[in-house]
Design a protein around this motif. Sequence first.
Motif, PDB file in Angstrom:
ATOM      1  N   VAL A 253      -2.969  -1.433  -5.233  1.00 44.60           N
ATOM      2  CA  VAL A 253      -3.527  -1.171  -3.899  1.00 44.60           C
ATOM      3  C   VAL A 253      -2.763  -0.036  -3.218  1.00 44.60           C
ATOM      4  O   VAL A 253      -3.360   0.865  -2.607  1.00 44.60           O
ATOM      5  CB  VAL A 253      -3.475  -2.455  -3.036  1.00 44.60           C
ATOM      6  CG1 VAL A 253      -3.872  -2.153  -1.595  1.00 44.60           C
ATOM      7  CG2 VAL A 253      -4.389  -3.522  -3.623  1.00 44.60           C
ATOM      8  N   TRP A 257      -4.066   3.518  -1.886  1.00 46.45           N
ATOM      9  CA  TRP A 257      -3.900   3.738  -0.447  1.00 46.45           C
ATOM     10  C   TRP A 257      -3.221   5.078  -0.183  1.00 46.45           C
ATOM     11  O   TRP A 257      -3.623   5.831   0.701  1.00 46.45           O
ATOM     12  CB  TRP A 257      -3.087   2.591   0.139  1.00 46.45           C
ATOM     13  CG  TRP A 257      -2.751   2.763   1.597  1.00 46.45           C
ATOM     14  CD1 TRP A 257      -1.612   3.285   2.127  1.00 46.45           C
ATOM     15  CD2 TRP A 257      -3.584   2.432   2.714  1.00 46.45           C
ATOM     16  NE1 TRP A 257      -1.657   3.291   3.500  1.00 46.45           N
ATOM     17  CE2 TRP A 257      -2.870   2.768   3.894  1.00 46.45           C
ATOM     18  CE3 TRP A 257      -4.854   1.868   2.846  1.00 46.45           C
ATOM     19  CZ2 TRP A 257      -3.384   2.567   5.161  1.00 46.45           C
ATOM     20  CZ3 TRP A 257      -5.368   1.672   4.117  1.00 46.45           C
ATOM     21  CH2 TRP A 257      -4.628   2.014   5.267  1.00 46.45           C
ATOM     22  N   TYR A 258      -2.174   5.373  -0.987  1.00 45.54           N
ATOM     23  CA  TYR A 258      -1.481   6.659  -0.857  1.00 45.54           C
ATOM     24  C   TYR A 258      -2.303   7.818  -1.431  1.00 45.54           C
ATOM     25  O   TYR A 258      -1.940   8.984  -1.247  1.00 45.54           O
ATOM     26  CB  TYR A 258      -0.134   6.608  -1.593  1.00 45.54           C
ATOM     27  CG  TYR A 258       0.959   5.861  -0.878  1.00 45.54           C
ATOM     28  CD1 TYR A 258       0.989   5.736   0.505  1.00 45.54           C
ATOM     29  CD2 TYR A 258       1.997   5.272  -1.605  1.00 45.54           C
ATOM     30  CE1 TYR A 258       2.008   5.059   1.145  1.00 45.54           C
ATOM     31  CE2 TYR A 258       3.032   4.586  -0.970  1.00 45.54           C
ATOM     32  CZ  TYR A 258       3.030   4.481   0.406  1.00 45.54           C
ATOM     33  OH  TYR A 258       4.043   3.809   1.034  1.00 45.54           O
ATOM     34  N   GLN A 259      -3.366   7.480  -2.184  1.00 45.23           N
ATOM     35  CA  GLN A 259      -4.206   8.469  -2.855  1.00 45.23           C
ATOM     36  C   GLN A 259      -3.400   9.340  -3.820  1.00 45.23           C
ATOM     37  O   GLN A 259      -3.612  10.553  -3.923  1.00 45.23           O
ATOM     38  CB  GLN A 259      -4.926   9.349  -1.813  1.00 45.23           C
ATOM     39  CG  GLN A 259      -5.877   8.570  -0.916  1.00 45.23           C
ATOM     40  CD  GLN A 259      -6.613   9.451   0.070  1.00 45.23           C
ATOM     41  OE1 GLN A 259      -6.226  10.598   0.320  1.00 45.23           O
ATOM     42  NE2 GLN A 259      -7.693   8.933   0.632  1.00 45.23           N
TER      43      GLN A 259
END
Length: 428
Positions: A253, A257-259
């Motif tokens: 995840v 989220w940080y890509q």
Amino acid sequence: MEVLILVLSFLILLGIGVPIAWSIGISSLFTMLVSIPAMPAFTTVAQRMATGLDSFALLAIPFFILAGQLMNRGGIARRLIDFAKTLVGALPGGLAHVNIIAAMLFGAISGSAVAAASAIGGFMGKRMEDEGYDKSFGAAVNITSATTGMTIPPSNILIVYSLASGGASIAALFLAGYLPGILTGLFLMIVAGVWAKRKGYPVGERSQLREVARTFLDALPSLLLLVIVIGGIVVGIFTATEASAVAVLYCLVLGFWYQEFKATDMPDILLHAVSTTAIVMLLIGTSMSMSWIMAFENIPQQITALLLSVSDSPVVILLIINLILLFVGVFMDMTPAVLIFTPIFLPVVQEMGMDPVHFGIIMVLNLSIGLCTPPVGSVLFVGVGVAGTSIQKVVKPLLPLFIAMIVALLIVTYVPGLSLWLPEVFGY
């Protein structure tokens, strides 16, 4: 005769370049062939390898390895470095301290010294060189600090020790590793600071409180993994194996989220995790067969009697064991060393009244030093490769850092409270 065959065949196989897992398995088989017929010997070795891997606790290792791979790709290292720089960047040798603190945090989160050396070194090496630090000094700091994650949990090798010791609590080992790991990091920081001051390396500017808060909030999701995993184990929400699965889900995840990686990167991440897991599990399987054979031949009891006949002083015996393990760590990787030598030395220290958890921390801290030494020091080779330098150039700045690690080891050895205080506080 059996002991001689086991030792000689193992050393000869290693000497001619046979991989260590195969050397352990083949030498175990040769030893069994002396005692029993061929078919039962083959069956026994295979059975002991399978039985050694038949452990629920070992399921944590592939999950933590996968979590480490996800962290390595997920931009965690850069965020930890930025946070560490705001804390200690203004001290003498500031970037060296940043490297050490970031390696302690990343190594603890990923559970891999090689991953820490690669990820932190990849970011810090060029930055330190650009600001006037010697390349070999930066590499030496990165190499030694990466090993602190072996002691600070969650650590795969502490899980392996729990298996080899016959049931030492994983939660207790995780708690016991914090203070020794932090102590080792502090000793490395002291040496790095003194070295940097003598060489006149530049000192960074003091960070504003706003900058500290910003980088902390950026790194907080990564740091929360430690709280979730270790806190969950200590409080009893889940076991170490269940915690490792939670770590994988959290890192997955976090990475999206940080890509920092995409769904198309997952096959490569999974492939690296599977290949690393296969190597570790083969080592564990063959080492467990060798451990069983040594027990079958009463080798641990003989060594216990031999060491206790040398001296009845715990100080002397622990010094001898540490010297042997330091020598072993130069030529053998941590996983087989823990699996082979725990059944040999644990009865000795238990005879002296030592807690198995304390001895586990001593053993892991000791063998971590071997990760920084040739000819099999994986962290040494990764650190040198990332820095783009040579082992010969790194040796000089490595020596004082080695001494710092050995001093920390001796303090941990003879001050049991450093390892046992936290487990006692939490009732383990």
